[in-house]
Each structure stands twice: as C-alpha cells, then as structure tokens.
Design an enzyme around this catalytic site. Structure first.
Site, short mmCIF file in Angstrom:
data_model
loop_
_atom_site.label_atom_id
_atom_site.label_comp_id
_atom_site.label_asym_id
_atom_site.label_seq_id
_atom_site.Cartn_x
_atom_site.Cartn_y
_atom_site.Cartn_z
CB SER A 94 2.66 -2.48 0.01
OG SER A 94 3.37 -2.97 -1.10
CG HIS A 114 1.72 -0.50 -5.07
ND1 HIS A 114 0.84 -1.34 -4.46
CD2 HIS A 114 2.83 -0.49 -4.28
CE1 HIS A 114 1.36 -1.84 -3.35
NE2 HIS A 114 2.57 -1.33 -3.22
CG ASP A 159 -1.35 -2.30 -6.83
OD1 ASP A 159 -0.50 -3.18 -7.02
OD2 ASP A 159 -1.45 -1.65 -5.77
#
Length: 318
Positions: free
Chosen positions: A166, A292, A262
């Site tokens: 991330s 995600h 995502d």
C-alpha cells in the site's frame, strides 16, 4: 456484467460483520486521527492476532540517525536457521498517515519464516506531522544503513531488495527511484504490493466504490497529508508520487500485484507499463474479485494463498 467479490473473501467479510456488527460511518475527508484510531486497531488485529507472529524469527531493534538529528526505529528480522545472504528493506503500509513497525510484525516475521530472507522494517515518520520528503528520506536512511552494515549482518550487498504494501509499496517504489538517482545503494529487486502511487486517484470509479477497503476519501486524506498544496495537478516529483515518473531507465526488476477491486488498480497497471517501456523486467499480477488488503482480511482464501506463494517465490529468488 458488474464485478463481484471473490466468494471466499465475501464469506470472510460476512463473518467479520456478523461478529462485530455494522461498520461505523466513515470519517470525513481530512480526519486523520479517526482513521488512525480505527485502522491501526484493524491492522493490528489482522496482522498480529488473526494470524500469529512467527516465534521462529528473532528480532533486533536499532535506532537510526536521520539527517535532521532525529532517530527512528529499524527492526531487523532473521531466521536463525537460515544462511540466506539476501535482505529486504520492508516499508509498512498505512496510507502515509498510520501504521507502525510493531503493527506489521506479523506479516514481516511470516515472510522471513517462510523464505529465510531477513528483513529490516523502518519506522518512518508519518504525515501530516511529517510531510514529504520526510517519510521517503526516513525509508531511504533504512536502505543506506542496511547496505552499510551488510557485512556484519551477513548480507550480500548485491542482493538487497525493497518491499512494501500500500503506502509502503509507494514508498518502496520511491526509494528505488531515489537510490537510482543518487547512485547508491544499488537494489536487486522491488516488490510492490498494491502500491499507493498516484496523488491524482481521487475520482471515484462506480464499479469499485462498493468494494473499496481503502476509499477515495481515505486516499484524498492521505495524499493531502503528505503533499499539502502540491497534490493533484501541480508538478509533483516522482519520489513523492511514483506514478509521475517519466523515465524508468535503470530501475530494478519489479514484482507488482493488485486486486481488481482496489482503487489503486489503474495506477499500478500503468506503473508496470512505465517500467516495461524502459526495459525494466516486470511481473504483474491482477487478482480478480479482491479489494485492498484482501490477503490480510481473508488470509485463508485461495487467492491469498496464491499471492503469498508468489511473494515467497520472488523473495527466495533475490
């Protein structure tokens, strides 16, 4: 036809909802503290409680001095039974505004336990208290320290990689760019897990919105915290937002993965193309039906197991 969640991921989310009740209303754009409170607790549970921290792995804490005189934590993870001489700088996720080394003890220790590759995880300082370039320079300090101490750590300096998830994936990409531009230390690989790369990802995609674990409002909050008035249309350096990179020549080979549900999907695919156009070897995985952080949420799902197997394979190849 519209998107649907992977059935195993959907079942896990349903079970979590049944056990914990409905989610509270999301915080407004710009509310960093509410996001920290909720998401740090969620990540700590998913990373360290739902799955155990590996007790096979030894950790050693170091305090690294950065340019402004501050010291930051760097935690070294190693498997005593392994003689693997590769090493990885791991940069944790959290949207640039949350997360910590201890919150990510679980996944880092499990990577080390499964692959034998030691890792250094760095407690970079967070925005908005510490905007760009502080988080990047903190992470880069970790890389410089790892390379400088390679001999005493039993590491081959030609086999050092950078890895992150991330926001940590975005910082890992930025560290790779910075190390190339500064000429040192050299990197053997970059492993980018659903990386946060583009400050311009702010317009909701209606097909993704129903599934977004990290939402567009979260993303706006994170990027505004990191870049302030520089976010969006103004010129942004690629070491702040790697999606702004034009010339990827000389960057290390990359492994990139992202879920199709995502909000980082398009920027990650585009970045893989940017690297490819410069002749950088890229392995790209687009996993259908997953949002995600799907692998932390539904770690027993087949798609998560496949992703972990790929990550372990790449780590062992360094």
């Amino acid at each position: 036809m519209s998107f649907e969640l992977d059935p195993e991921v959907a079942a896990t989310l349903e079970t979590i909802a049944e056990q914990n009740g409905p989610l509270p209303p999301p915080p407004p754009v710009g509310d960093v503290e509410s996001r920290r409170s909720a998401l740090n607790a969620m990540l700590a549970w998913a990373n360290n409680t739902a799955q155990p921290v590996s007790d096979e792995v030894e950790t050693t804490d170091h305090q690294l001095a950065v340019a402004d005189g501050t010291t930051i934590l760097a935690r070294w993870y190693r498997l005593p039974s392994s003689n693997n001489r590769a090493a990885v700088l791991y940069i944790h996720g959290g949207g640039m505004i949350l997360g910590s080394v201890p919150i990510f003890d679980g996944p880092v220790s499990r990577y080390v336990a499964h692959t034998g590759v030691p890792m250094l995880s760095v407690e970079y300082r967070l925005a908005p208290e510490h905007p760009y370039p502080t988080p990047l320079e903190d992470a880069y300090t970790g890389l410089v320290w790892l390379a400088a101490h390679a001999a005493e750590l039993g590491v081959d300096p030609d086999r050092i990689a950078v890895m992150g998830d991330s926001a940590g994936g975005g910082l890992a990409a930025a560290v790779a760019i910075l190390s190339r531009d500064r000429g040192d230390p050299a990197l053997a690989h970059q492993i980018l897990l659903y990386p946060m790369l583009d400050d311009r990802t702010t317009t909701p995609d209606p097909q993704i919105v129903p599934f977004a674990g990290w939402t567009y409002d979260d993303n706006i909050t994170g990027w505004n915290a990191l870049l302030g008035e520089r976010v969006g249309d103004t010129p942004v350096d690629p070491t702040a937002a790697p999606s702004r990179l034009i010339d990827a020549t000389g960057l290390p080979p990359a492994y990139i993965e992202v879920g199709q549900l995502d909000i980082f999907r398009d920027e990650d695919i585009t970045y893989a193309l940017t690297l490819s156009h410069a002749g950088v070897p890229v392995e790209l995985h687009l996993h259908p039906g997953v949002p995600h952080e799907y692998d932390a949420i539904a770690f027993d799902a087949d798609v998560s197991r496949r992703a972990l197997a790929d990550r372990h394979r790449v780590l062992k190849s360094i």
